[in-house]
Write a protein that holds these residues in place. Structure first.
Motif, mmCIF file in Angstrom:
data_model
loop_
_atom_site.group_PDB
_atom_site.id
_atom_site.type_symbol
_atom_site.label_atom_id
_atom_site.label_comp_id
_atom_site.label_asym_id
_atom_site.label_seq_id
_atom_site.Cartn_x
_atom_site.Cartn_y
_atom_site.Cartn_z
ATOM 1 N N ARG A 113 1.030 -0.847 -0.023
ATOM 2 C CA ARG A 113 0.107 -0.038 0.243
ATOM 3 C C ARG A 113 1.014 1.293 0.239
ATOM 4 O O ARG A 113 1.348 1.456 1.251
ATOM 5 C CB ARG A 113 -0.639 -0.048 1.342
ATOM 6 C CG ARG A 113 -1.483 1.373 1.806
ATOM 7 C CD ARG A 113 -2.038 1.697 2.865
ATOM 8 N NE ARG A 113 -3.329 0.756 3.080
ATOM 9 C CZ ARG A 113 -3.948 -0.080 3.906
ATOM 10 N NH1 ARG A 113 -3.290 0.584 5.343
ATOM 11 N NH2 ARG A 113 -4.912 -0.488 4.235
ATOM 12 N N ILE A 114 0.622 2.277 -1.184
ATOM 13 C CA ILE A 114 1.563 3.134 -1.275
ATOM 14 C C ILE A 114 0.872 4.860 -1.435
ATOM 15 O O ILE A 114 0.205 4.206 -2.045
ATOM 16 C CB ILE A 114 2.911 3.354 -2.018
ATOM 17 C CG1 ILE A 114 3.366 4.360 -2.194
ATOM 18 C CG2 ILE A 114 1.622 3.069 -3.432
ATOM 19 C CD1 ILE A 114 4.704 3.752 -2.923
ATOM 20 N N ASP A 115 1.614 5.713 -0.523
ATOM 21 C CA ASP A 115 0.557 7.134 -0.840
ATOM 22 C C ASP A 115 0.448 7.063 -2.166
ATOM 23 O O ASP A 115 1.456 7.244 -2.962
ATOM 24 C CB ASP A 115 1.443 8.350 0.142
ATOM 25 C CG ASP A 115 0.239 9.063 0.426
ATOM 26 O OD1 ASP A 115 0.145 10.057 1.080
ATOM 27 O OD2 ASP A 115 0.270 9.455 -0.791
ATOM 28 N N ALA A 116 -0.770 8.477 -2.341
ATOM 29 C CA ALA A 116 -0.773 8.404 -4.120
ATOM 30 C C ALA A 116 0.077 9.134 -4.553
ATOM 31 O O ALA A 116 0.585 8.650 -6.189
ATOM 32 C CB ALA A 116 -2.083 8.806 -4.533
ATOM 33 N N HIS A 117 0.955 9.902 -3.503
ATOM 34 C CA HIS A 117 1.520 11.392 -4.307
ATOM 35 C C HIS A 117 3.504 10.380 -3.447
ATOM 36 O O HIS A 117 4.179 11.288 -3.560
ATOM 37 C CB HIS A 117 1.857 12.297 -3.201
ATOM 38 C CG HIS A 117 -0.318 12.616 -3.559
ATOM 39 N ND1 HIS A 117 -0.295 13.185 -4.615
ATOM 40 C CD2 HIS A 117 -1.246 12.927 -3.482
ATOM 41 C CE1 HIS A 117 -1.976 12.947 -4.922
ATOM 42 N NE2 HIS A 117 -1.756 12.940 -3.313
#
Ligand SMILES: CC(C)(COP(=O)(O)OP(=O)(O)OC[C@H]1O[C@@H](n2cnc3c(N)ncnc32)[C@H](O)[C@@H]1OP(=O)(O)O)[C@@H](O)C(=O)NCCC(=O)NCCS
Length: 140
Positions: A113-117
């Motif tokens: 899971r990764i922050d979209a930015h």
């Protein structure tokens, strides 16, 4: 630079505090509390997973924490919970080295899971990660 991989049977308990402190510092705004980071490390020992360390002269310069889901065929077998490299040594290839090892030692699919930015998306895309799904969470 040396890459070392650990699992339950050879977990480096003597480095545990150093690993937690490293992740707490170097994950920056993408991190968790030390308590939560400790849970992910304990999971490796209790339920399964991999810990990948990049070391230079005994000093930690990068860490990856993978937890095994044991849910293969309906959820990816591996969750890449944390990946961080030394703040002062970014863009020198440490992240790439660690990811190569992660792909080498983990059998089966890998979810993260990764922050979209987060610019780290580029690194994961280089290794073939894609995002075909939208994650939905009911927070309660
Ligand atoms: C993501 C992270 C692990 C990358 O580690 P790294 O040691 O800098 O990675 P590398 O030097 O191997 O870089 C590999 C490639 O990733 C991409 N990349 C990494 N950081 C980037 C950034 N800030 N901006 C743009 N591209 C970036 C680039 O394509 C880079 O290749 P290049 O330098 O040849 O252009 C590191 O930036 C980090 O610890 N970030 C904070 C924690 C985090 O966000 N973790 C991931 C969330 S799960």
């Amino acid at each position: 630079m040396t890459i070392k991989t650990y699992q339950s049977y050879n977990f480096p308990f003597e480095l545990k505090k150093e690993i937690v402190d490293f992740l707490f510092t170097h994950l920056e705004q993408f991190g968790d509390s030390k308590e939560v980071i400790t849970k992910a490390l304990n999971y490796i020992v209790d339920k399964g997973g991999h810990l990948v360390l990049c070391l230079e002269k005994e000093e930690i310069t990068g860490v990856a924490v993978i937890n095994h889901t044991h849910m293969d065929s309906y959820i990816p077998e591996n969750i890449l919970v944390y990946l961080a490299t030394d703040l002062n040594r970014r863009r020198t290839g440490i992240g790439t080295l660690i990811m190569k090892e992660v792909l080498d030692v983990c059998r089966g699919n890998i979810l993260l899971r990764i922050d979209a930015h987060n610019p780290a998306i580029k690194l994961y895309e280089k290794f073939g990660f894609t995002n075909p799904y939208l994650e939905m969470v009911l927070k309660r």
